[in-house]
Each structure stands twice: as structure tokens, then as C-alpha cells.
Motif scaffolding. Sequence first.
Motif, PDB file in Angstrom:
ATOM      1  N   PHE A   4       0.828  -1.205   0.000  1.00  0.00           N
ATOM      2  CA  PHE A   4       0.000   0.000   0.000  1.00  0.00           C
ATOM      3  C   PHE A   4       0.867   1.261   0.000  1.00  0.00           C
ATOM      4  O   PHE A   4       0.695   2.144  -0.844  1.00  0.00           O
ATOM      5  CB  PHE A   4      -0.930  -0.008   1.213  1.00  0.00           C
ATOM      6  CG  PHE A   4      -1.838   1.183   1.303  1.00  0.00           C
ATOM      7  CD1 PHE A   4      -2.939   1.305   0.469  1.00  0.00           C
ATOM      8  CD2 PHE A   4      -1.590   2.196   2.225  1.00  0.00           C
ATOM      9  CE1 PHE A   4      -3.786   2.412   0.549  1.00  0.00           C
ATOM     10  CE2 PHE A   4      -2.417   3.301   2.323  1.00  0.00           C
ATOM     11  CZ  PHE A   4      -3.516   3.408   1.480  1.00  0.00           C
ATOM     12  N   GLY A  28       3.061   1.490  -3.032  1.00  0.00           N
ATOM     13  CA  GLY A  28       2.217   1.877  -4.153  1.00  0.00           C
ATOM     14  C   GLY A  28       1.898   3.360  -4.153  1.00  0.00           C
ATOM     15  O   GLY A  28       1.905   4.012  -5.206  1.00  0.00           O
ATOM     16  N   TYR A  42       2.977   5.794  -7.130  1.00  0.00           N
ATOM     17  CA  TYR A  42       1.974   6.641  -7.773  1.00  0.00           C
ATOM     18  C   TYR A  42       2.402   8.111  -7.710  1.00  0.00           C
ATOM     19  O   TYR A  42       2.324   8.846  -8.704  1.00  0.00           O
ATOM     20  CB  TYR A  42       0.633   6.436  -7.074  1.00  0.00           C
ATOM     21  CG  TYR A  42      -0.440   7.449  -7.368  1.00  0.00           C
ATOM     22  CD1 TYR A  42      -1.040   7.534  -8.618  1.00  0.00           C
ATOM     23  CD2 TYR A  42      -0.881   8.319  -6.357  1.00  0.00           C
ATOM     24  CE1 TYR A  42      -2.049   8.462  -8.873  1.00  0.00           C
ATOM     25  CE2 TYR A  42      -1.887   9.238  -6.598  1.00  0.00           C
ATOM     26  CZ  TYR A  42      -2.463   9.320  -7.850  1.00  0.00           C
ATOM     27  OH  TYR A  42      -3.461  10.240  -8.093  1.00  0.00           O
ATOM     28  N   MET A  75      -1.194   0.846  -8.108  1.00  0.00           N
ATOM     29  CA  MET A  75      -1.372  -0.107  -7.025  1.00  0.00           C
ATOM     30  C   MET A  75      -1.329  -1.545  -7.535  1.00  0.00           C
ATOM     31  O   MET A  75      -0.815  -2.441  -6.857  1.00  0.00           O
ATOM     32  CB  MET A  75      -2.686   0.165  -6.300  1.00  0.00           C
ATOM     33  CG  MET A  75      -2.764   1.523  -5.612  1.00  0.00           C
ATOM     34  SD  MET A  75      -1.413   1.860  -4.453  1.00  0.00           S
ATOM     35  CE  MET A  75      -1.744   0.653  -3.172  1.00  0.00           C
ATOM     36  N   SER A  88       1.443  -4.163  -6.163  1.00  0.00           N
ATOM     37  CA  SER A  88       0.892  -5.289  -5.399  1.00  0.00           C
ATOM     38  C   SER A  88       0.862  -6.589  -6.189  1.00  0.00           C
ATOM     39  O   SER A  88       0.785  -7.675  -5.597  1.00  0.00           O
ATOM     40  CB  SER A  88      -0.525  -4.961  -4.922  1.00  0.00           C
ATOM     41  OG  SER A  88      -1.432  -4.901  -6.018  1.00  0.00           O
TER      42      SER A  88
END
Length: 252
Positions: free
Chosen positions: A194, A197, A201, A219, A223
Motif C-alpha cells: 500500500f 504503491g 503513484y 497499485m 501489489s
Amino acid sequence: VYPYQVLYDWFVYGDNDSMRLEYYIYPDHYEFVYENYNLTKDMITGFSERFGLYPFISEKYGHAQFVWGGGMEHQTISSLGSNSQYLIAHELAHQWWGDMVTCANFHHIWLNEGFATYGQAMWFEIRDSSMAALHEEMAKKANFAKLGSDGSGNGTIYVEDTTNVGNIFNGNLVYKKGAWVMHMLRHIVGDSAFFTGLQYYGEQFRFKTAVTEDFQAAMEYVSGRNLSAYFERWIYGSNFPVYQLSTSYVEL
């Protein structure tokens, strides 16, 4: 434009590195706001660890009091109508999600407001070193997050009609339900993926604009999971999905 009393502080992020914090305060409010304003550097530390280093580190961060309710996340210095920890954390989180990365259009405003609302809850997790504190803060948003703009549960986080300001800044759907989408996604992919990610991003769209699909792709990349059904149900779907559990037994 106003004879503010100015308070300076420092965010230290390395042995020889620091950034100045500037607080523009109504002179008769100094004692009232000081305690919570002094927490800002701890918030920046916590968010920098999770989101990546504060994006305007070569400049500054600060607050300027104004007479409106709420706040506004002006880049590097937010305007604040109160000194609550909720508001300070919310506007600070916008420095990453809203100022560093901005939604490409108001259809995807949850990328700004849902992220910042989750930032509010995460501050209490950081402050208290407690997942229980995070869950307590999110529980306060749960019932409201189920409601749509008409109170019936209708409506989507994705803002279909952007001609209405109330739709764009819908507190239940965009802010609270948007925060819950982040909270649930964190539990689905785990903390490591998380936060990695989020940073990925942020770097991919640093000082650029993004839409929901961009965040989803980031994500998924980190992941290794297909999140299409999740985003379709929670961002583009009305109300909330109802899941059914069934069991079966097989003799081996």
C-alpha cells in the motif's frame, strides 16, 4: 494585508537538512493555536515516511489563519479556519495529494479529498503508534460513508455531474467513502504494498495530473494484484456491495 504574529519552526529531515515552517497567526490567538501548530513537524515526518519526502522540501510549509470555516491547501502554506489536528493533517496531506499530484478533473476529486481524509485518520495512528486509533477514526466515518448526496445510499464516489459544487465536494461520498476506499485497499494489499504503491503513484505523477485508473494501475503494479473489480464496485458503483459467503465440503 494583516499584522500577523509570525511563528517559525523547523522540520528536520537529515543530519544537516531542515526546512523552515512558518505560521501566520492572529496575535490574540497565539496561545490558543500554538500547541497543535507545534505538532505539524511531527505530521510532516509521519507523512514523509509513508508518502515520500514532503514534495516542496526546498521551499517551506506553514499555515495562515483566515476567517472562513475549514481550510484550503495552498501549495506550501495552507489557510486554516481552526487549529484542530484534523484540519492541520488534512491540509498537510493535500500537499502530496492535491498539490503534488492533482486530479485531472473534478470527476476524480476523491484522489484529492478521499486521500486527505484518510490522512487525517492516519495522523492519529502515527501520533499514538496505534492501529486501534486508526480504526477508531475510520469508524466515525463509516455510517456517513454509506450515504449518498440524497441520504439514500445512492451516488458514486466518481462524480458524474460536475456542474454542481455540492456533488463535487460531497462530504459523505467523496471525503468519507473515499477515505474508506483507501482504508480497505490498505487491508487488501497489505501495508508494504500500500505505502510503496502510494509512493510509486506519487513519483509517476509528480507535479502532474491523474485519474482513478492511474492510481489503480500503480497499485496493481506494486501489489501484483488485479484490482479492477474493487475499483469498479467501490468508485464507480453506488452504495456498497453485499457479499455472501458459502461453504462446501469435499472428502479427500
